[in-house]
Design an enzyme around this catalytic site. Structure first.
Site, PDB file in Angstrom:
ATOM      1  N   CYS A   6      70.604  80.873 -21.334  1.00 21.36           N
ATOM      2  CA  CYS A   6      70.485  81.523 -22.732  1.00 21.36           C
ATOM      3  C   CYS A   6      71.566  80.453 -23.600  1.00 21.36           C
ATOM      4  CB  CYS A   6      71.283  83.012 -22.849  1.00 21.36           C
ATOM      5  SG  CYS A   6      70.198  83.941 -21.852  1.00 21.36           S
ATOM      6  N   HIS A  38      73.039  84.495 -29.844  1.00 20.93           N
ATOM      7  CA  HIS A  38      72.111  84.626 -28.986  1.00 20.93           C
ATOM      8  C   HIS A  38      71.675  86.114 -28.940  1.00 20.93           C
ATOM      9  CE1 HIS A  38      69.673  84.823 -25.345  1.00 20.93           C
ATOM     10  NE2 HIS A  38      70.579  85.422 -24.668  1.00 20.93           N
ATOM     11  N   ASN A  45      64.922  89.335 -25.598  1.00 17.89           N
ATOM     12  CA  ASN A  45      65.937  88.209 -25.225  1.00 17.89           C
ATOM     13  C   ASN A  45      65.045  87.128 -25.009  1.00 17.89           C
ATOM     14  OD1 ASN A  45      67.472  86.361 -24.135  1.00 17.89           O
ATOM     15  ND2 ASN A  45      68.569  87.741 -22.915  1.00 17.89           N
TER      16      ASN A  45
HETATM   17  O1  UT7 Z   1      70.923  86.616 -21.861  1.00 20.67           O
HETATM   18  C1  UT7 Z   1      71.622  86.540 -20.724  1.00 20.67           C
HETATM   19  C2  UT7 Z   1      72.754  87.488 -20.424  1.00 20.67           C
HETATM   20  N1  UT7 Z   1      72.455  88.651 -20.213  1.00 20.67           N
HETATM   21  C3  UT7 Z   1      72.990  89.752 -21.013  1.00 20.67           C
HETATM   22  O2  UT7 Z   1      73.841  89.432 -21.811  1.00 20.67           O
HETATM   23  C4  UT7 Z   1      72.740  91.018 -20.433  1.00 20.67           C
HETATM   24  C5  UT7 Z   1      73.924  92.028 -20.292  1.00 20.67           C
HETATM   25  N2  UT7 Z   1      73.653  93.192 -19.987  1.00 20.67           N
HETATM   26  C6  UT7 Z   1      73.035  94.217 -20.600  1.00 20.67           C
HETATM   27  O3  UT7 Z   1      72.698  94.012 -21.746  1.00 20.67           O
HETATM   28  C7  UT7 Z   1      73.000  95.555 -20.125  1.00 20.67           C
HETATM   29  O4  UT7 Z   1      74.018  95.806 -19.107  1.00 20.67           O
HETATM   30  C8  UT7 Z   1      71.657  96.199 -19.980  1.00 20.67           C
HETATM   31  C9  UT7 Z   1      71.201  96.644 -21.186  1.00 20.67           C
HETATM   32  C10 UT7 Z   1      70.968  95.305 -18.992  1.00 20.67           C
HETATM   33  C11 UT7 Z   1      71.943  97.693 -18.984  1.00 20.67           C
HETATM   34  O5  UT7 Z   1      72.769  98.540 -20.070  1.00 20.67           O
HETATM   35  P1  UT7 Z   1      74.104  99.140 -19.387  1.00 20.67           P
HETATM   36  O6  UT7 Z   1      74.421 100.228 -20.634  1.00 20.67           O
HETATM   37  O7  UT7 Z   1      74.748  98.193 -18.862  1.00 20.67           O
HETATM   38  O8  UT7 Z   1      73.402 100.150 -18.383  1.00 20.67           O
HETATM   39  P2  UT7 Z   1      73.550 100.133 -16.943  1.00 20.67           P
HETATM   40  O9  UT7 Z   1      73.312  99.055 -16.024  1.00 20.67           O
HETATM   41  O10 UT7 Z   1      75.209 100.670 -16.712  1.00 20.67           O
HETATM   42  O11 UT7 Z   1      73.056 101.331 -16.284  1.00 20.67           O
HETATM   43  C12 UT7 Z   1      73.225 102.920 -16.850  1.00 20.67           C
HETATM   44  C13 UT7 Z   1      72.298 103.758 -16.308  1.00 20.67           C
HETATM   45  C14 UT7 Z   1      72.001 103.741 -14.846  1.00 20.67           C
HETATM   46  O12 UT7 Z   1      71.592 104.830 -14.456  1.00 20.67           O
HETATM   47  P3  UT7 Z   1      72.842 105.769 -13.594  1.00 20.67           P
HETATM   48  O13 UT7 Z   1      73.309 104.951 -12.503  1.00 20.67           O
HETATM   49  O14 UT7 Z   1      73.939 105.827 -14.545  1.00 20.67           O
HETATM   50  O15 UT7 Z   1      72.158 106.816 -13.071  1.00 20.67           O
HETATM   51  C15 UT7 Z   1      70.779 102.936 -14.937  1.00 20.67           C
HETATM   52  O16 UT7 Z   1      70.109 103.082 -13.401  1.00 20.67           O
HETATM   53  O17 UT7 Z   1      70.823 103.451 -16.986  1.00 20.67           O
HETATM   54  C16 UT7 Z   1      69.821 103.311 -16.016  1.00 20.67           C
HETATM   55  N3  UT7 Z   1      68.878 102.552 -16.613  1.00 20.67           N
HETATM   56  C17 UT7 Z   1      67.861 102.962 -17.206  1.00 20.67           C
HETATM   57  N4  UT7 Z   1      67.429 103.990 -17.650  1.00 20.67           N
HETATM   58  C18 UT7 Z   1      66.310 104.046 -18.567  1.00 20.67           C
HETATM   59  C19 UT7 Z   1      68.936 100.971 -16.303  1.00 20.67           C
HETATM   60  N5  UT7 Z   1      67.756 100.569 -16.775  1.00 20.67           N
HETATM   61  C20 UT7 Z   1      67.039 101.406 -17.522  1.00 20.67           C
HETATM   62  C21 UT7 Z   1      66.068 101.747 -18.394  1.00 20.67           C
HETATM   63  N6  UT7 Z   1      65.623 102.846 -18.753  1.00 20.67           N
HETATM   64  N7  UT7 Z   1      65.119 100.542 -18.480  1.00 20.67           N
END
Ligand code: UT7
Length: 335
Positions: free
Chosen positions: A118, A259, A289
């Site tokens: 990225c 980005h 993204n």
């Molecule tokens: O561009 C390259 C670099 N990449 C990035 O910068 C990405 C960085 N990371 C992120 O943007 C975020 O971490 C994500 C958008 C990928 C995820 O958001 P988050 O707020 O960090 O969510 P999380 O991974 O902590 O998940 C929270 C909850 C989980 O459930 P539990 O374990 O709390 O029950 C996930 O299973 O949300 C759940 N979850 C979803 N729920 C509905 C994960 N994906 C989804 C989804 N829909 N698509």
């Protein structure tokens, strides 16, 4: 930072190209357990574009390059060098830069692909700048182009909601130093971050086999929460650093073009420098993204919206797999 160089480099043209097909949050609700509200609140994404299967990254890359050349008022035969940051090249080899060189008819150019994930566009921009400042090139195409749908697992809700396909390109030229151009850049890598975001198979460590395909190892693997933490720290840090070390403050910035990975990461960087929303370019809602394509395509959107005028102070920043991260400071030079 003021450095003694032979020549000055500036962006003189911007272009973009996206596939027509849209993948909305409502579409994803039908295939994985997710919902529009979760995706919008956690990421800022409403829809992304999808290339037709079989479309290589070169296709939209060439179109974005052509629009950038029209904007700059140059011909393909004038181009000295083509740099293509991408994680989704048409083929492992040869370089997508070679394929685009042939497609656009840049008969004099040499070129190469650059793997900076990225942050690839910023790494490539710094390379283009260095070639121009040293006198080795006068006109360089930097083309960020991705077909992320070719490496995204549409059964994995953690990643399939995030990425989209598309391309953005800039022409970087030797310019009159009075105009400013590319003033400064900061670039970093930290390989300790590789374990959090990568594609396991298809490289030399684990070549493609029936087993790797069965095990779904050719897709993006991401530990999102860890990447998020590092991304906030990295993007906010290099954005503040490049503004401050050049003697500016947030109020001096005309446009911040980060980005586009997550709206919350962008807002954290924005807050750190004290920028208001009208100073920030956002395209994540419509494109998701797009990895190396996100900054150059966001520049083209901003240009089309009349948000970039010659002389404007522009800050770019990115964070991605590697880990890689960086920023750039420019005086806008495209008309
Ligand atoms: O561009 C390259 C670099 N990449 C990035 O910068 C990405 C960085 N990371 C992120 O943007 C975020 O971490 C994500 C958008 C990928 C995820 O958001 P988050 O707020 O960090 O969510 P999380 O991974 O902590 O998940 C929270 C909850 C989980 O459930 P539990 O374990 O709390 O029950 C996930 O299973 O949300 C759940 N979850 C979803 N729920 C509905 C994960 N994906 C989804 C989804 N829909 N698509």
């Amino acid at each position: 930072m003021a450095e003694r160089t032979l020549y000055t480099a500036g962006i003189t043209g911007v272009g973009m190209s996206f596939p027509e097909k849209r993948l909305t949050n409502a579409d994803l609700e039908k295939t994985v357990e997710t919902d529009d509200q979760w995706i919008v609140e956690r990421t800022g994404i409403k829809e992304r574009r999808l290339a037709e299967p079989g479309t290589g990254a070169s296709v939209h890359g060439a179109k974005a390059a052509e629009q950038a050349m029209v904007h700059a008022g140059i011909k393909a035969e004038d181009v000295d060098l083509i740099i293509v940051p991408t994680v989704t090249p048409d083929m492992v080899f040869p370089a997508t830069a070679c394929l685009i060189q042939e497609m656009i008819g840049a008969t004099r150019a040499w070129g190469f692909d650059l793997e900076g994930a990225c942050s690839g566009f910023l790494f490539a921009l710094q390379n283009a700048r260095a070639q121009i400042e040293a006198g080795h090139a006068e006109k360089v195409l930097v083309i960020g182009t991705e077909v992320m749908s070719s490496i995204v697992d549409y059964e994995d809700r953690n990643t399939c909601i995030l990425f989209g396909d598309g391309a953005g390109a800039v022409v970087v030229e030797r310019i009159d130093p009075e105009l400013g151009g590319i003033l400064d850049a900061i670039n970093h890598v930290d390989g300790a971050g590789a374990k959090f975001l990568h594609q396991k198979a298809g490289g030399s460590r684990m070549p493609a086999s029936a087993q790797t395909v069965n095990d779904r190892l050719h897709y993006v693997y991401q530990e999102g929460r860890d990447v998020y933490k590092f991304a906030v720290k990295g993007m906010a840090g290099v954005t503040a650093e490049i503004v401050e070390r050049n003697g500016y403050s947030g109020a001096d910035v005309n446009l911040f073009v980060p980005h586009q990975a997550n709206i919350r990461i962008i807002e954290a960087a924005q807050r750190r420098v004290g920028l208001v929303d009208s100073q920030v370019a956002i395209t994540i809602d419509r494109f998701g993204n797009t990895t190396a394509a996100s900054i150059p395509s966001a520049l083209r959107v901003a240009y089309d919206d009349g948000r970039l005028q010659p002389g404007d102070l522009v800050v770019l920043c990115a964070f991605g797999a590697g880990f890689t991260w960086g920023s750039a400071l420019l005086r806008w030079t495209a008309r």
